[in-house]
Design an enzyme around this catalytic site. Structure first.
Site, PDB file in Angstrom:
ATOM      1  N   GLU A   1      20.588  25.142  27.775  1.00 44.04           N
ATOM      2  CA  GLU A   1      21.158  26.054  26.769  1.00 44.04           C
ATOM      3  C   GLU A   1      21.443  27.360  27.483  1.00 44.04           C
ATOM      4  O   GLU A   1      20.522  28.091  27.836  1.00 44.04           O
ATOM      5  CB  GLU A   1      20.164  26.278  25.619  1.00 44.04           C
ATOM      6  CG  GLU A   1      19.790  25.031  24.856  1.00 44.04           C
ATOM      7  CD  GLU A   1      20.961  24.380  24.151  1.00 44.04           C
ATOM      8  OE1 GLU A   1      22.009  25.025  23.980  1.00 44.04           O
ATOM      9  OE2 GLU A   1      20.835  23.188  23.800  1.00 44.04           O
TER      10      GLU A   1
ATOM     11  N   GLU B   1      29.426  38.086  30.196  1.00 39.39           N
ATOM     12  CA  GLU B   1      28.380  38.108  29.177  1.00 39.39           C
ATOM     13  C   GLU B   1      27.557  39.367  29.447  1.00 39.39           C
ATOM     14  O   GLU B   1      26.864  39.452  30.464  1.00 39.39           O
ATOM     15  CB  GLU B   1      27.462  36.880  29.258  1.00 39.39           C
ATOM     16  CG  GLU B   1      26.439  36.897  28.134  1.00 39.39           C
ATOM     17  CD  GLU B   1      25.358  35.816  28.215  1.00 39.39           C
ATOM     18  OE1 GLU B   1      24.885  35.506  29.322  1.00 39.39           O
ATOM     19  OE2 GLU B   1      24.974  35.296  27.158  1.00 39.39           O
TER      20      GLU B   1
HETATM   21  P1  NAD Z   1      17.490  33.960  33.058  1.00 37.23           P
HETATM   22  O1  NAD Z   1      18.395  32.836  33.359  1.00 37.23           O
HETATM   23  O2  NAD Z   1      17.422  35.099  33.990  1.00 37.23           O
HETATM   24  O3  NAD Z   1      15.993  33.431  32.903  1.00 37.23           O
HETATM   25  C1  NAD Z   1      15.623  32.451  31.959  1.00 37.23           C
HETATM   26  C2  NAD Z   1      14.371  31.753  32.432  1.00 37.23           C
HETATM   27  O4  NAD Z   1      14.695  31.007  33.599  1.00 37.23           O
HETATM   28  C3  NAD Z   1      13.242  32.676  32.847  1.00 37.23           C
HETATM   29  O5  NAD Z   1      12.019  32.082  32.488  1.00 37.23           O
HETATM   30  C4  NAD Z   1      13.384  32.743  34.359  1.00 37.23           C
HETATM   31  O6  NAD Z   1      12.188  33.050  35.028  1.00 37.23           O
HETATM   32  C5  NAD Z   1      13.829  31.324  34.667  1.00 37.23           C
HETATM   33  N1  NAD Z   1      14.601  31.117  35.894  1.00 37.23           N
HETATM   34  C6  NAD Z   1      15.471  31.963  36.493  1.00 37.23           C
HETATM   35  N2  NAD Z   1      15.986  31.388  37.596  1.00 37.23           N
HETATM   36  C7  NAD Z   1      15.446  30.141  37.683  1.00 37.23           C
HETATM   37  C8  NAD Z   1      15.576  29.070  38.611  1.00 37.23           C
HETATM   38  N3  NAD Z   1      16.383  29.146  39.657  1.00 37.23           N
HETATM   39  N4  NAD Z   1      14.857  27.936  38.393  1.00 37.23           N
HETATM   40  C9  NAD Z   1      14.057  27.830  37.310  1.00 37.23           C
HETATM   41  N5  NAD Z   1      13.864  28.831  36.419  1.00 37.23           N
HETATM   42  C10 NAD Z   1      14.565  29.963  36.598  1.00 37.23           C
HETATM   43  O7  NAD Z   1      17.875  34.433  31.588  1.00 37.23           O
HETATM   44  P2  NAD Z   1      17.259  35.626  30.754  1.00 37.23           P
HETATM   45  O8  NAD Z   1      17.775  36.914  31.296  1.00 37.23           O
HETATM   46  O9  NAD Z   1      15.775  35.440  30.611  1.00 37.23           O
HETATM   47  O10 NAD Z   1      17.897  35.328  29.311  1.00 37.23           O
HETATM   48  C11 NAD Z   1      19.174  35.700  28.984  1.00 37.23           C
HETATM   49  C12 NAD Z   1      20.132  34.540  29.137  1.00 37.23           C
HETATM   50  O11 NAD Z   1      19.683  33.431  28.362  1.00 37.23           O
HETATM   51  C13 NAD Z   1      21.520  34.848  28.612  1.00 37.23           C
HETATM   52  O12 NAD Z   1      22.486  34.350  29.496  1.00 37.23           O
HETATM   53  C14 NAD Z   1      21.558  34.107  27.278  1.00 37.23           C
HETATM   54  O13 NAD Z   1      22.859  33.784  26.832  1.00 37.23           O
HETATM   55  C15 NAD Z   1      20.747  32.909  27.571  1.00 37.23           C
HETATM   56  N6  NAD Z   1      20.233  32.289  26.330  1.00 37.23           N
HETATM   57  C16 NAD Z   1      20.824  31.146  25.892  1.00 37.23           C
HETATM   58  C17 NAD Z   1      20.393  30.563  24.695  1.00 37.23           C
HETATM   59  C18 NAD Z   1      21.046  29.317  24.147  1.00 37.23           C
HETATM   60  O14 NAD Z   1      20.506  28.706  23.224  1.00 37.23           O
HETATM   61  N7  NAD Z   1      22.184  28.895  24.672  1.00 37.23           N
HETATM   62  C19 NAD Z   1      19.338  31.152  23.978  1.00 37.23           C
HETATM   63  C20 NAD Z   1      18.767  32.315  24.471  1.00 37.23           C
HETATM   64  C21 NAD Z   1      19.215  32.874  25.658  1.00 37.23           C
END
Ligand code: NAD
Length: 487
Positions: free
Chosen positions: A259, A390
């Site tokens: 997601e 975004e």
């Molecule tokens: P992020 O991608 O920076 O981090 C999300 C999670 O992934 C964190 O727990 C982080 O530690 C982990 N992560 C980061 N890199 C990783 C890797 N290489 N391998 C495994 N885990 C990793 O996102 P964020 O800043 O925490 O959240 C914002 C983003 O999330 C936005 O892009 C938003 O659109 C998205 N989001 C999507 C949905 C949906 O349902 N589509 C819902 C909520 C948020």
């Protein structure tokens, strides 16, 4: 009773949660409170050994509890007890959530937490209702599609709605008979640890929910690449989703639900109820200060109603009440970090330098914490950074159209296809455009989810693969087996 609380007086469940208790660990990742910028804790960093210990614990728990094989109603009842306890302990949970995250405490109990309990009950109920299938075959045979849990599911969640996101992952995975190793965001880990503690109290067998704390490159990678994690369920940015696909491909092959990000359009036609549209559009970009994957960040409006609609949205944007998340009266959220606030500001400033007109906002708010003013940018085209990126902040762009075709062309983003909003009183147009819009969710004459958890959520294009919520999320946590018996 007021929900307001003293942020310095909260006991943090800081450590990994493996089996039935906290595993103390040194806090190594600096954590700052978004509401006042104060450093207040360190988040531990689980290495590959700690992730391995959590996975081993989950495997053993599946064996001893037989969670995947018990009468499904047993899973239903255990998960319902957990949902009840989440509601009973909502105040403690709300405080942990509000302290680290951008969610105002006054919105959590009746909002995020109540909805999460409801969603866990929704998945609990599916456990003994979603069955296998007998399929038509010739008279001398019997064909069946059987399904079974994967085993250990690896779940990774973002910081923007920590409790809700944990519920979206844990609810369906557990209802479907799996164990979970969950990694919340390193910026908002404590509410997820507390959810695991409540699960034990509710009688869910120890070891079925394990929470490891840490960042993406170390802890996240160890989860997605672990040979005994049979399925990965991720919510976060598109960039991290790509990295996860790469890591899974490097280390093996396994199913994943992703997601990811969004840049969702909201189309307003001149025949729409403009007051209703303005309220929904403003709410969608001001709520959680735009830090929502579904934020409707691109307003695409029929030229003749552009001015009155913009005025109505600006009035709402100016009425926000910023304040610390631990003050029950606050309703406008801070940005999660100084870095993210500065990124928002730099995209806004770059867009203005490229010709955008800033109709309101466009500034970092004075005072403590990482607040940013709700912002409306006009005079932008598809190349403007504010339209193409975004932003994940309270920034709405506005573009005008004259024809339906033009509206659709503007709505179509090359990368994202998470959601779209559509405001019109013309039923034929509403149905025509609903079919044409390239988005995993389309809202007509409203914007945002309801409490109909049966509706799945997930993206087209690079907004993701697979769905959360709905029956789809339950089935995504089971693998199917085709059986053909010769009689
Ligand atoms: P992020 O991608 O920076 O981090 C999300 C999670 O992934 C964190 O727990 C982080 O530690 C982990 N992560 C980061 N890199 C990783 C890797 N290489 N391998 C495994 N885990 C990793 O996102 P964020 O800043 O925490 O959240 C914002 C983003 O999330 C936005 O892009 C938003 O659109 C998205 N989001 C999507 C949905 C949906 O349902 N589509 C819902 C909520 C948020």
């Amino acid at each position: 009773m007021t929900l307001s609380f003293d942020p310095d007086a909260i006991a943090l469940p800081n450590g990994h949660f493996v089996g039935n208790g906290l595993v103390a660990a040194e806090g190594v990742i600096d954590m700052h409170r978004p509401s006042d910028g104060k450093a207040y804790a360190g988040c531990p960093l689980a290495d590959a050994d700690m992730v391995d210990r959590a996975v081993e614990t989950a495997k053993q728990a599946l064996k001893t509890s037989k969670w995947g094989q018990v009468r499904p109603r047993e899973r239903t009842v255990a998960l319902q007890r957990w949902a009840d306890l989440i509601e009973a302990k909502a105040e403690t949970l709300a405080k942990l959530e509000a302290l680290s995250s951008t969610r105002p405490v006054g919105q959590l109990i009746a909002g995020d937490i109540a909805v999460t309990a409801e969603q866990i009950r929704f998945f609990a109920e599916l456990a003994d209702k979603e069955g296998d299938a007998l399929v038509p075959t010739d008279g001398d045979s019997m064909g069946m599609i059987m399904s079974e849990p994967y085993g250990v599911v690896g779940a990774i969640t973002p910081w923007n709605f920590p409790v809700s996101m944990a519920g979206w992952k844990l609810g369906p995975a557990l209802a479907a008979g799996n164990a979970v190793v969950l990694k919340p965001s390193e910026m908002t880990p404590f509410s997820s640890v507390y959810l695991a503690q409540l699960a034990i109290e509710a009688g869910i067998p120890a070891g079925l929910i394990n929470v490891v704390l840490g960042d993406g490159p170390t802890t996240g990678n160890a989860i997605t690449g672990h040979p005994d994690i049979a399925k990965v369920s991720f919510t976060g940015s598109t960039g991290a989703g790509q990295a996860i696909m790469g890591n899974i491909a490097r280390t093996g092959v396994k199913p994943m639900t992703l997601e990811l990000g969004g840049k969702s359009p909201q189309l307003v036609f001149a025949d729409a109820d403009l007051d209703k549209a303005a309220a929904a559009i403003a709410q969608s970009i001001v709520s959680n200060a735009g830090q929502a994957c579904v934020a409707g960040s691109r307003l695409i409006v029929e030229r003749s109603v552009m001015e009155p609609l913009a005025e109505a949205i600006i009035a709402r944007m100016k009425s926000v009440k910023p304040g610390p998340t631990w003050d029950a009266a606050s309703s406008y959220s801070p940005i999660i970090s100084a870095r993210q606030r500065d990124r928002i500001d730099s995209i806004v400033k770059a867009s203005i330098a490229a010709g955008a007109a800033c109709l309101t906002g466009g500034d970092v708010m004075e005072g403590d914490g990482y607040f940013y003013t709700p912002t409306l940018l006009a005079n932008v085209d598809q190349m403007s950074p504010a339209v193409s990126h975004e932003i994940f902040g309270p920034v709405l762009t506005m573009q005008a159209f004259d024809t339906e075709e033009e509206a659709l062309a503007l709505a179509d983003h090359p990368t994202y296809g998470l959601c779209a909003g559509l405001f019109t009183r013309d039923l034929s147009r509403a149905l025509r455009l609903t079919k044409a819009l390239q988005a995993g969710t389309v809202w007509v004459n409203r914007y945002g989810r309801s409490r109909d958890h049966i509706l799945p959520t997930g993206g087209y294009k690079q907004s993701g693969i697979g769905k959360d919520l709905g029956r789809e999320a339950y089935h995504a946590n089971r693998k199917s087996k085709s059986v053909l018996i010769s009689l």
